[in-house]
Design a protein around this motif. Structure first.
Motif, PDB file in Angstrom:
ATOM      1  N   MET A   1       0.846  -1.191   0.000  1.00  0.00           N
ATOM      2  CA  MET A   1       0.000   0.000   0.000  1.00  0.00           C
ATOM      3  C   MET A   1       0.887   1.248   0.000  1.00  0.00           C
ATOM      4  N   LYS A   2       0.711   2.107  -1.011  1.00  0.00           N
ATOM      5  CA  LYS A   2       1.457   3.355  -1.106  1.00  0.00           C
ATOM      6  C   LYS A   2       0.449   4.467  -1.373  1.00  0.00           C
ATOM      7  N   VAL A   3       0.531   5.546  -0.595  1.00  0.00           N
ATOM      8  CA  VAL A   3      -0.512   6.573  -0.601  1.00  0.00           C
ATOM      9  C   VAL A   3       0.062   7.936  -0.986  1.00  0.00           C
ATOM     10  N   LEU A   4      -0.659   8.631  -1.860  1.00  0.00           N
ATOM     11  CA  LEU A   4      -0.359  10.024  -2.171  1.00  0.00           C
ATOM     12  C   LEU A   4      -1.332  10.904  -1.401  1.00  0.00           C
ATOM     13  N   ILE A   5      -0.791  11.850  -0.623  1.00  0.00           N
ATOM     14  CA  ILE A   5      -1.611  12.806   0.118  1.00  0.00           C
ATOM     15  C   ILE A   5      -1.443  14.165  -0.548  1.00  0.00           C
ATOM     16  N   LEU A   6      -2.529  14.706  -1.043  1.00  0.00           N
ATOM     17  CA  LEU A   6      -2.500  16.011  -1.692  1.00  0.00           C
ATOM     18  C   LEU A   6      -2.851  17.087  -0.680  1.00  0.00           C
ATOM     19  N   GLY A   7      -1.981  18.102  -0.550  1.00  0.00           N
ATOM     20  CA  GLY A   7      -2.342  19.244   0.274  1.00  0.00           C
ATOM     21  C   GLY A   7      -1.389  19.538   1.408  1.00  0.00           C
ATOM     22  N   GLY A   8      -1.286  20.828   1.730  1.00  0.00           N
ATOM     23  CA  GLY A   8      -0.453  21.268   2.839  1.00  0.00           C
ATOM     24  C   GLY A   8      -1.269  21.689   4.042  1.00  0.00           C
ATOM     25  N   THR A   9      -2.481  21.170   4.160  1.00  0.00           N
ATOM     26  CA  THR A   9      -3.356  21.530   5.282  1.00  0.00           C
ATOM     27  C   THR A   9      -2.937  20.815   6.567  1.00  0.00           C
ATOM     28  N   GLY A  10      -3.491  21.265   7.683  1.00  0.00           N
ATOM     29  CA  GLY A  10      -3.231  20.593   8.948  1.00  0.00           C
ATOM     30  C   GLY A  10      -3.737  19.166   8.938  1.00  0.00           C
ATOM     31  N   GLU A  11      -4.873  18.938   8.259  1.00  0.00           N
ATOM     32  CA  GLU A  11      -5.414  17.583   8.148  1.00  0.00           C
ATOM     33  C   GLU A  11      -4.473  16.685   7.362  1.00  0.00           C
TER      34      GLU A  11
ATOM     35  N   LEU B   1      -0.292   7.771   9.194  1.00  0.00           N
ATOM     36  CA  LEU B   1       0.021   6.662   8.290  1.00  0.00           C
ATOM     37  C   LEU B   1       1.480   6.240   8.410  1.00  0.00           C
ATOM     38  N   THR B   2       2.368   7.214   8.571  1.00  0.00           N
ATOM     39  CA  THR B   2       3.787   6.890   8.754  1.00  0.00           C
ATOM     40  C   THR B   2       3.988   6.069  10.023  1.00  0.00           C
ATOM     41  N   ALA B   3       3.263   6.418  11.085  1.00  0.00           N
ATOM     42  CA  ALA B   3       3.373   5.670  12.342  1.00  0.00           C
ATOM     43  C   ALA B   3       2.920   4.228  12.182  1.00  0.00           C
ATOM     44  N   ARG B   4       2.075   3.988  11.202  1.00  0.00           N
ATOM     45  CA  ARG B   4       1.583   2.630  10.952  1.00  0.00           C
ATOM     46  C   ARG B   4       2.385   1.911   9.866  1.00  0.00           C
ATOM     47  N   GLY B   5       3.458   2.542   9.428  1.00  0.00           N
ATOM     48  CA  GLY B   5       4.343   1.907   8.460  1.00  0.00           C
ATOM     49  C   GLY B   5       3.867   1.956   7.027  1.00  0.00           C
ATOM     50  N   VAL B   6       2.922   2.841   6.735  1.00  0.00           N
ATOM     51  CA  VAL B   6       2.407   2.963   5.369  1.00  0.00           C
ATOM     52  C   VAL B   6       3.275   3.947   4.593  1.00  0.00           C
ATOM     53  N   PRO B   7       3.855   3.560   3.457  1.00  0.00           N
ATOM     54  CA  PRO B   7       4.645   4.491   2.645  1.00  0.00           C
ATOM     55  C   PRO B   7       3.743   5.589   2.077  1.00  0.00           C
ATOM     56  N   ILE B   8       4.144   6.831   2.249  1.00  0.00           N
ATOM     57  CA  ILE B   8       3.348   7.959   1.757  1.00  0.00           C
ATOM     58  C   ILE B   8       4.230   8.933   1.000  1.00  0.00           C
ATOM     59  N   ILE B   9       3.592   9.716   0.145  1.00  0.00           N
ATOM     60  CA  ILE B   9       4.210  10.876  -0.480  1.00  0.00           C
ATOM     61  C   ILE B   9       3.224  12.021  -0.317  1.00  0.00           C
ATOM     62  N   SER B  10       3.666  13.107   0.269  1.00  0.00           N
ATOM     63  CA  SER B  10       2.819  14.290   0.414  1.00  0.00           C
ATOM     64  C   SER B  10       3.166  15.276  -0.686  1.00  0.00           C
ATOM     65  N   SER B  11       2.152  15.803  -1.356  1.00  0.00           N
ATOM     66  CA  SER B  11       2.360  16.743  -2.444  1.00  0.00           C
ATOM     67  C   SER B  11       1.849  18.120  -2.058  1.00  0.00           C
ATOM     68  N   LEU B  12       2.712  19.136  -2.160  1.00  0.00           N
ATOM     69  CA  LEU B  12       2.356  20.523  -1.862  1.00  0.00           C
ATOM     70  C   LEU B  12       2.384  21.331  -3.151  1.00  0.00           C
ATOM     71  N   ALA B  13       1.470  22.302  -3.251  1.00  0.00           N
ATOM     72  CA  ALA B  13       1.377  23.100  -4.473  1.00  0.00           C
ATOM     73  C   ALA B  13       2.585  24.005  -4.660  1.00  0.00           C
ATOM     74  N   GLY B  14       3.200  24.445  -3.556  1.00  0.00           N
ATOM     75  CA  GLY B  14       4.365  25.318  -3.669  1.00  0.00           C
ATOM     76  C   GLY B  14       4.032  26.785  -3.726  1.00  0.00           C
ATOM     77  N   ARG B  15       2.811  27.157  -3.323  1.00  0.00           N
ATOM     78  CA  ARG B  15       2.410  28.571  -3.386  1.00  0.00           C
ATOM     79  C   ARG B  15       2.826  29.354  -2.154  1.00  0.00           C
ATOM     80  N   VAL B  16       3.207  28.657  -1.077  1.00  0.00           N
ATOM     81  CA  VAL B  16       3.650  29.319   0.157  1.00  0.00           C
ATOM     82  C   VAL B  16       5.162  29.192   0.253  1.00  0.00           C
ATOM     83  N   ALA B  17       5.834  30.317   0.586  1.00  0.00           N
ATOM     84  CA  ALA B  17       7.297  30.341   0.562  1.00  0.00           C
ATOM     85  C   ALA B  17       7.916  29.374   1.565  1.00  0.00           C
TER      86      ALA B  17
ATOM     87  N   VAL C   1      -5.401  10.516  -1.268  1.00  0.00           N
ATOM     88  CA  VAL C   1      -6.254  11.271  -0.346  1.00  0.00           C
ATOM     89  C   VAL C   1      -6.105  12.746  -0.690  1.00  0.00           C
ATOM     90  N   ASP C   2      -7.181  13.334  -1.159  1.00  0.00           N
ATOM     91  CA  ASP C   2      -7.203  14.763  -1.479  1.00  0.00           C
ATOM     92  C   ASP C   2      -7.528  15.524  -0.198  1.00  0.00           C
TER      93      ASP C   2
END
Length: 238
Positions: free
Chosen positions: A1-11, A19-35, A68-69
């Protein structure tokens, strides 16, 4: 199981940690609009994907099993791209979105569908804008005086009479009350972002009887939706 998380929100950050604590590989994607964004744990990529087709190709190349959007409630473009790309790549998609704000007794809220509509319906001359730097252009033709709070400096076009306040939440009711009083604010403009990080301004406005112009959330694709990171964890790991 490999998960893409979209967004830089607190959620999104909370989900990445869980998910990291449960050993699930993740990639978080940020838009890059905040410095200087607050970064989640785990692997992070910054920038766009090149539209739905580019995202679908990226999902395949990186062997993503679920998306996960968890983007901001007003991030319409990436939400639509995620919906189309997930269908093309045949990847499961979940929307993680915090609940919107609700009016309380004593509130004077004026609901609108866009920032352009907000700019055309301001019940006052001294305006506190908390709708983000990218929406300031909607008020560029207005004659009112504006206090605009942003995380990063905005770019033109801007209202002729404007003061920029660079700040990042969370905020307190005392601090927001002080701000409204010191600047003699007689109308607050905000988007229905939801959450507690920036909701103190609404309490301050209620206490001072300042009307609030609230921009409704845009429609989102019809996908399974949860409001808490823990619910998203249960969806990823049923």
């Amino acid at each position: 199981m490999k998960v893409l998380i979209l967004g830089g929100t607190g959620e999104a950050r909370a989900l990445a940690e869980a998910l990291t604590a449960r050993g699930v590989p993740i990639i978080s994607s940020l838009a890059g609009r905040v410095a200087n964004p607050k970064l989640p744990v785990g692997e992070v990529r910054v920038g766009g994907f090149g539209g739905p087709a580019g995202l679908a190709e990226w999902l395949r190349e990186n062997h993503i099993d679920a998306v996960v959007d968890a983007t901001h409630p007003f991030a319409e473009r990436i939400g639509a791209s995620a919906f189309e790309a997930a269908a093309t790549a045949q990847v499961r998609l979940l929307r993680l979105q915090r609940p919107g704000w609700s009016e309380s007794p004593g509130d004077d809220w004026r609901w609108v569908d866009s920032l352009d509509e907000a700019a055309a319906n301001l019940p006052g001359d001294r305006v506190f804008l908390t709708s983000g730097r990218q929406g300031l252009a909607a008020f560029a033709g207005n004659d009112q005086w504006f206090l605009a709070r942003c995380v990063d400096p905005p770019e033109p076009p801007l209202p002729r009479r404007i003061e920029i306040l660079l700040d990042r939440g969370p905020y307190t009711v005392d601090g927001e009350t002080r701000l409204l009083r010191e600047h003699r604010i007689d109308v607050l403009v905000t988007k229905d972002s939801g959450g507690s990080m920036t909701s103190a301004k609404l309490t301050a406005a209620r206490n001072l009887r300042v009307p609030v112009v609230v921009v409704r959330r845009p429609p989102r694709p019809d996908v399974p939706t949860v409001s808490e990171p823990g619910q998203a964890v249960d969806w990823v790991l049923p």
